[in-house]
Design a protein around this motif. Structure first.
Motif, PDB file in Angstrom:
ATOM      1  N   SER A  19       0.807  -1.229   0.000  1.00  0.00           N
ATOM      2  CA  SER A  19       0.000   0.000   0.000  1.00  0.00           C
ATOM      3  C   SER A  19       0.837   1.275   0.000  1.00  0.00           C
ATOM      4  O   SER A  19       0.282   2.374  -0.081  1.00  0.00           O
ATOM      5  N   LYS A  20       2.151   1.153   0.080  1.00  0.00           N
ATOM      6  CA  LYS A  20       3.018   2.337   0.079  1.00  0.00           C
ATOM      7  C   LYS A  20       2.836   3.118  -1.222  1.00  0.00           C
ATOM      8  O   LYS A  20       2.652   2.538  -2.298  1.00  0.00           O
ATOM      9  N   ASN A  21       2.856   4.448  -1.104  1.00  0.00           N
ATOM     10  CA  ASN A  21       2.731   5.346  -2.253  1.00  0.00           C
ATOM     11  C   ASN A  21       1.413   5.189  -2.997  1.00  0.00           C
ATOM     12  O   ASN A  21       1.361   5.292  -4.226  1.00  0.00           O
ATOM     13  N   THR A  22       0.345   4.912  -2.255  1.00  0.00           N
ATOM     14  CA  THR A  22      -1.000   4.813  -2.823  1.00  0.00           C
ATOM     15  C   THR A  22      -1.950   5.685  -2.003  1.00  0.00           C
ATOM     16  O   THR A  22      -1.575   6.210  -0.950  1.00  0.00           O
ATOM     17  N   MET A  23      -3.182   5.813  -2.458  1.00  0.00           N
ATOM     18  CA  MET A  23      -4.184   6.548  -1.695  1.00  0.00           C
ATOM     19  C   MET A  23      -4.340   5.937  -0.310  1.00  0.00           C
ATOM     20  O   MET A  23      -4.526   6.661   0.683  1.00  0.00           O
ATOM     21  N   THR A  24      -4.274   4.626  -0.227  1.00  0.00           N
ATOM     22  CA  THR A  24      -4.420   3.933   1.051  1.00  0.00           C
ATOM     23  C   THR A  24      -3.436   4.491   2.077  1.00  0.00           C
ATOM     24  O   THR A  24      -3.826   4.853   3.189  1.00  0.00           O
ATOM     25  N   GLU A  25      -2.183   4.589   1.698  1.00  0.00           N
ATOM     26  CA  GLU A  25      -1.178   5.140   2.611  1.00  0.00           C
ATOM     27  C   GLU A  25      -1.437   6.629   2.841  1.00  0.00           C
ATOM     28  O   GLU A  25      -1.335   7.110   3.980  1.00  0.00           O
ATOM     29  N   HIS A  26      -1.771   7.348   1.786  1.00  0.00           N
ATOM     30  CA  HIS A  26      -1.943   8.803   1.879  1.00  0.00           C
ATOM     31  C   HIS A  26      -2.984   9.213   2.923  1.00  0.00           C
ATOM     32  O   HIS A  26      -2.801  10.200   3.633  1.00  0.00           O
ATOM     33  N   GLY A  58     -17.803  10.923   3.508  1.00  0.00           N
ATOM     34  CA  GLY A  58     -18.352   9.656   3.009  1.00  0.00           C
ATOM     35  C   GLY A  58     -17.437   8.994   1.994  1.00  0.00           C
ATOM     36  O   GLY A  58     -17.324   7.770   1.945  1.00  0.00           O
ATOM     37  N   GLY A  59     -16.761   9.810   1.189  1.00  0.00           N
ATOM     38  CA  GLY A  59     -15.823   9.253   0.213  1.00  0.00           C
ATOM     39  C   GLY A  59     -14.655   8.547   0.867  1.00  0.00           C
ATOM     40  O   GLY A  59     -14.159   7.533   0.370  1.00  0.00           O
ATOM     41  N   ALA A  60     -14.200   9.061   2.009  1.00  0.00           N
ATOM     42  CA  ALA A  60     -13.113   8.398   2.738  1.00  0.00           C
ATOM     43  C   ALA A  60     -13.589   7.042   3.259  1.00  0.00           C
ATOM     44  O   ALA A  60     -12.836   6.058   3.209  1.00  0.00           O
ATOM     45  N   SER A  61     -14.831   6.978   3.731  1.00  0.00           N
ATOM     46  CA  SER A  61     -15.380   5.688   4.164  1.00  0.00           C
ATOM     47  C   SER A  61     -15.421   4.700   3.005  1.00  0.00           C
ATOM     48  O   SER A  61     -15.111   3.520   3.164  1.00  0.00           O
ATOM     49  N   VAL A  62     -15.778   5.193   1.822  1.00  0.00           N
ATOM     50  CA  VAL A  62     -15.827   4.323   0.643  1.00  0.00           C
ATOM     51  C   VAL A  62     -14.420   3.872   0.252  1.00  0.00           C
ATOM     52  O   VAL A  62     -14.222   2.714  -0.143  1.00  0.00           O
ATOM     53  N   VAL A  63     -13.435   4.749   0.391  1.00  0.00           N
ATOM     54  CA  VAL A  63     -12.047   4.334   0.108  1.00  0.00           C
ATOM     55  C   VAL A  63     -11.631   3.226   1.071  1.00  0.00           C
ATOM     56  O   VAL A  63     -11.018   2.233   0.656  1.00  0.00           O
ATOM     57  N   LEU A  64     -11.961   3.366   2.347  1.00  0.00           N
ATOM     58  CA  LEU A  64     -11.642   2.309   3.313  1.00  0.00           C
ATOM     59  C   LEU A  64     -12.350   1.013   2.931  1.00  0.00           C
ATOM     60  O   LEU A  64     -11.745  -0.059   2.915  1.00  0.00           O
ATOM     61  N   ALA A  65     -13.638   1.111   2.596  1.00  0.00           N
ATOM     62  CA  ALA A  65     -14.408  -0.081   2.229  1.00  0.00           C
ATOM     63  C   ALA A  65     -13.844  -0.739   0.977  1.00  0.00           C
ATOM     64  O   ALA A  65     -13.657  -1.962   0.931  1.00  0.00           O
ATOM     65  N   GLU A  66     -13.549   0.055  -0.052  1.00  0.00           N
ATOM     66  CA  GLU A  66     -13.034  -0.525  -1.293  1.00  0.00           C
ATOM     67  C   GLU A  66     -11.654  -1.131  -1.085  1.00  0.00           C
ATOM     68  O   GLU A  66     -11.338  -2.175  -1.632  1.00  0.00           O
ATOM     69  N   SER A  67     -10.839  -0.478  -0.270  1.00  0.00           N
ATOM     70  CA  SER A  67      -9.512  -1.015   0.021  1.00  0.00           C
ATOM     71  C   SER A  67      -9.625  -2.368   0.715  1.00  0.00           C
ATOM     72  O   SER A  67      -8.942  -3.330   0.346  1.00  0.00           O
ATOM     73  N   LEU A  68     -10.497  -2.454   1.703  1.00  0.00           N
ATOM     74  CA  LEU A  68     -10.681  -3.714   2.419  1.00  0.00           C
ATOM     75  C   LEU A  68     -11.238  -4.806   1.506  1.00  0.00           C
ATOM     76  O   LEU A  68     -10.737  -5.932   1.489  1.00  0.00           O
TER      77      LEU A  68
END
Length: 143
Positions: A19-26, A58-68
């Motif tokens: 996940s380094k250097n991705t939105m997930t890390e950011h 809400g978009g941050a929650s969706v990023v967490l959900a999609e990442s998981l």
């Protein structure tokens, strides 16, 4: 005890390194646990993840959900033969969060040969439901 559904080659250290250097890390998402049939991650509620009213975006929650969901799906297939991509995601935002950490947990609803469906529940530090999401993943052959 149920057999683990995830391939043993996947580790928390490996997922977090990937996940380094991705939105997930950011935005500060950290994968914290791999269970027999679930994957957990946390995300801070801070300047990277709030909207102008200083509540969890809400978009941050969706990023967490999609990442998981994406990581969980990927952990069920041989990465030399297949990969998983999102087809559809939805989210219901239930409770506002203004600070702290939220935790998401992804569990399978369907793990098929061509598609997978994962449910992700996001809770606050008091274990109250903040968001529930469902993602449909396509399982694609590399060849």
């Amino acid at each position: 005890m149920k057999e683990r559904m995830f391939l043993p080659t996947f580790t928390l250290e490996g997922i977090n390194a990937f996940s380094k250097n991705t939105m997930t890390e950011h935005i500060g998402i950290e994968f914290t646990e791999i269970g027999e049939d679930f994957v957990k991650a946390t995300m801070p509620v801070d300047s990277r993840t709030v909207q102008p009213f200083r509540m969890l975006h809400g978009g941050a929650s969706v990023v967490l959900a999609e990442s998981l969901g994406s990581v969980a799906a990927t952990m069920t297939v041989d990465p030399n033969e297949k990969y998983c991509v999102g087809l559809d995601i939805n989210a219901n935002h239930i409770k506002a969060v203004k600070n702290g950490i939220v935790e998401g947990i992804a569990r399978p609803l369907h793990v098929g040969k061509k598609t997978q469906v994962w449910e992700i529940k996001i809770t606050n530090e008091e274990k109250q439901l903040v968001c529930v999401s469902r993602i449909t993943m396509a399982v694609i052959d590399k060849k």
